[in-house]
Design a protein around this motif. Structure first.
Motif, PDB file in Angstrom:
ATOM      1  N   UNK A 100      51.675  33.306  44.360  1.00  0.00           N
ATOM      2  CA  UNK A 100      51.464  34.633  43.787  1.00  0.00           C
ATOM      3  C   UNK A 100      49.960  34.893  43.773  1.00  0.00           C
ATOM      4  N   UNK A 101      49.590  36.130  43.534  1.00  0.00           N
ATOM      5  CA  UNK A 101      48.179  36.509  43.632  1.00  0.00           C
ATOM      6  C   UNK A 101      47.407  35.968  42.431  1.00  0.00           C
ATOM      7  N   UNK A 102      46.369  35.152  42.649  1.00  0.00           N
ATOM      8  CA  UNK A 102      45.607  34.603  41.527  1.00  0.00           C
ATOM      9  C   UNK A 102      44.682  35.646  40.900  1.00  0.00           C
ATOM     10  N   UNK A 103      44.287  35.367  39.663  1.00  0.00           N
ATOM     11  CA  UNK A 103      43.198  36.121  39.046  1.00  0.00           C
ATOM     12  C   UNK A 103      41.883  35.578  39.596  1.00  0.00           C
ATOM     13  N   UNK A 104      40.887  36.432  39.703  1.00  0.00           N
ATOM     14  CA  UNK A 104      39.579  36.020  40.209  1.00  0.00           C
ATOM     15  C   UNK A 104      38.562  36.069  39.079  1.00  0.00           C
ATOM     16  N   UNK A 105      37.919  34.941  38.832  1.00  0.00           N
ATOM     17  CA  UNK A 105      36.877  34.842  37.818  1.00  0.00           C
ATOM     18  C   UNK A 105      35.521  34.788  38.507  1.00  0.00           C
ATOM     19  N   UNK A 110      29.320  33.599  42.417  1.00  0.00           N
ATOM     20  CA  UNK A 110      30.463  32.761  42.760  1.00  0.00           C
ATOM     21  C   UNK A 110      31.772  33.387  42.283  1.00  0.00           C
ATOM     22  N   UNK A 111      32.848  33.012  42.968  1.00  0.00           N
ATOM     23  CA  UNK A 111      34.186  33.407  42.567  1.00  0.00           C
ATOM     24  C   UNK A 111      35.094  32.176  42.551  1.00  0.00           C
ATOM     25  N   UNK A 112      35.927  32.093  41.518  1.00  0.00           N
ATOM     26  CA  UNK A 112      36.919  31.039  41.390  1.00  0.00           C
ATOM     27  C   UNK A 112      38.278  31.698  41.195  1.00  0.00           C
ATOM     28  N   UNK A 113      39.289  31.213  41.904  1.00  0.00           N
ATOM     29  CA  UNK A 113      40.651  31.706  41.715  1.00  0.00           C
ATOM     30  C   UNK A 113      41.301  30.919  40.570  1.00  0.00           C
ATOM     31  N   UNK A 114      42.030  31.627  39.728  1.00  0.00           N
ATOM     32  CA  UNK A 114      42.677  30.985  38.583  1.00  0.00           C
ATOM     33  C   UNK A 114      44.152  31.359  38.584  1.00  0.00           C
ATOM     34  N   UNK A 115      45.004  30.340  38.616  1.00  0.00           N
ATOM     35  CA  UNK A 115      46.436  30.590  38.709  1.00  0.00           C
ATOM     36  C   UNK A 115      47.217  29.397  38.181  1.00  0.00           C
ATOM     37  N   UNK A 116      48.165  29.663  37.313  1.00  0.00           N
ATOM     38  CA  UNK A 116      49.040  28.606  36.817  1.00  0.00           C
ATOM     39  C   UNK A 116      48.327  27.483  36.115  1.00  0.00           C
TER      40      UNK A 116
END
Length: 355
Positions: A100-105, A110-116
């Motif tokens: 599923x589409x992660x949230x982006x922090x 920099x960008x980090x994907x956050x999921x589950x």
């Protein structure tokens, strides 16, 4: 085009295209036809938010995707129990698929994907770790971000490091979208020594003139002689970083003082005020010098003679900063910006304000 022919265009966005190639694969290509992302056969692909593409495929095709299967097994980004999705998302930057589409922090550049419950890098060298967005730390000047590492790295990695460590930190360097590094040491100026998984060490800092990331190769520690030479080089780097740090702090202090002096010139309509039994100064209708003093005299230029306690005189600027500590028997200000300070036994010394 990279030896492939576009057979069908699925979607377009910002000069990029989602296409089907003659090989049966899907891809994201730029306006010149260069492939930015290539994935296996799918039924449809379109652009999603945050630099992702949304992919529609069959159960059989999803079953053949090892990265997606591995992700589902670990429970990253999928709440159902082992159901194979026919729609998933792929990060154009890292090429990694998500159920599923992660949230982006965002952390500076920099960008980090956050999921589950997992933090996932958007680098080509993909890395994920159980954690929360507040577990990410950003380095001085935004030169790097630290990503937690809960597991001890392989012995082969540890043996390559310049020194032995008990805590291990992964990091991404600004301007490097491909690799992750091991953070080994930080210096006074905010620069760091890092090592990649191949054992290559680098000193990374921000160029003070250009603001760009500068990286110096330090080599490997594949022999005792090489390790000794690198340690000597790190000693030199540490001295240089301390010198840069001190020089930078001096420049910052001088610039801050310059700005203060400029602001001081604009202060007008100053008058001493008494609140209770203490004196302060009102400048331009507001209290600029709080009522702390036994006596405060009308300003000469942008400075005032004040008496803190009986017989202890000094000078305070109209912005409230004490220019001369109140420890003199007498203070006389002059229009040329000098102050005559009477010390013990009547000795008089002259000081120029602002020096």
């Amino acid at each position: 085009m990279e030896e492939s022919k576009i057979m069908k265009v699925f979607d377009t966005k910002d000069r990029l295209r989602c296409v089907c190639l003659d090989s049966g694969e899907a891809a994201v290509v730029d306006e010149k036809g260069c492939i930015l992302l290539r994935i296996e056969k799918c039924r449809h692909m379109e652009f999603a938010e945050h630099g992702f593409v949304k992919v529609k495929t069959s159960v059989a095709e999803a079953m053949r995707n090892p990265a997606l299967q591995n992700q589902l097994t670990k429970g990253v980004g999928y709440e159902g129990a082992y159901r194979i999705p026919t729609i998933y998302y792929v990060d154009i930057k890292s090429g990694h698929p998500y159920a599923s589409l992660p949230a982006i922090e965002r952390y500076g550049d920099f960008e980090i994907a956050y999921l589950g419950g997992y933090l996932c890098t958007r680098t080509k060298q993909y890395y994920q770790v159980k954690g929360k967005p507040d577990h990410i730390d950003i380095g001085p000047r935004g030169l790097y971000i630290e990503v937690p590492c809960h597991d001890t790295p392989d012995k082969g990695i540890i043996d390559k490091m310049i020194e032995k460590y008990s805590v291990f930190i992964r990091c991404q360097i600004r301007g490097d979208e491909d690799n992750l590094y091991w953070k080994l040491r930080e210096f006074a100026d905010g620069s760091v020594v890092v090592m990649d998984d191949n054992g290559d060490h680098y000193h990374v800092r921000e160029d003070t003139e250009t603001g760009e990331t500068a990286r110096q190769s330090l080599g490997k520690t594949d022999s005792e002689a090489a390790r000794a030479m690198m340690k000597k080089e790190l000693q030199d780097i540490e001295k240089e970083s301390e010198a840069r740090f001190m020089a930078e702090r001096k420049r910052e202090r001088e610039e801050k003082e310059r700005q203060r002096r400029e602001a001081l010139k604009d202060l007008t309509d100053a008058e001493p005020i008494m609140i209770g039994d203490k004196w302060g100064m009102r400048v331009g209708g507001r209290i600029a010098v709080p009522p702390l003093y036994r006596t405060i005299e009308p300003p000469i230029g942008h400075y005032c003679v004040m008496e803190a306690t009986y017989g202890c005189w000094g000078v305070v600027a109209m912005d409230g900063r004490v220019e001369i500590e109140p420890r003199y028997e007498k203070v006389v200000l002059h229009e040329d910006g000098t102050a005559e300070l009477t010390v013990f036994k009547g000795k008089v010394i002259t000081k120029r304000l602002g020096d």
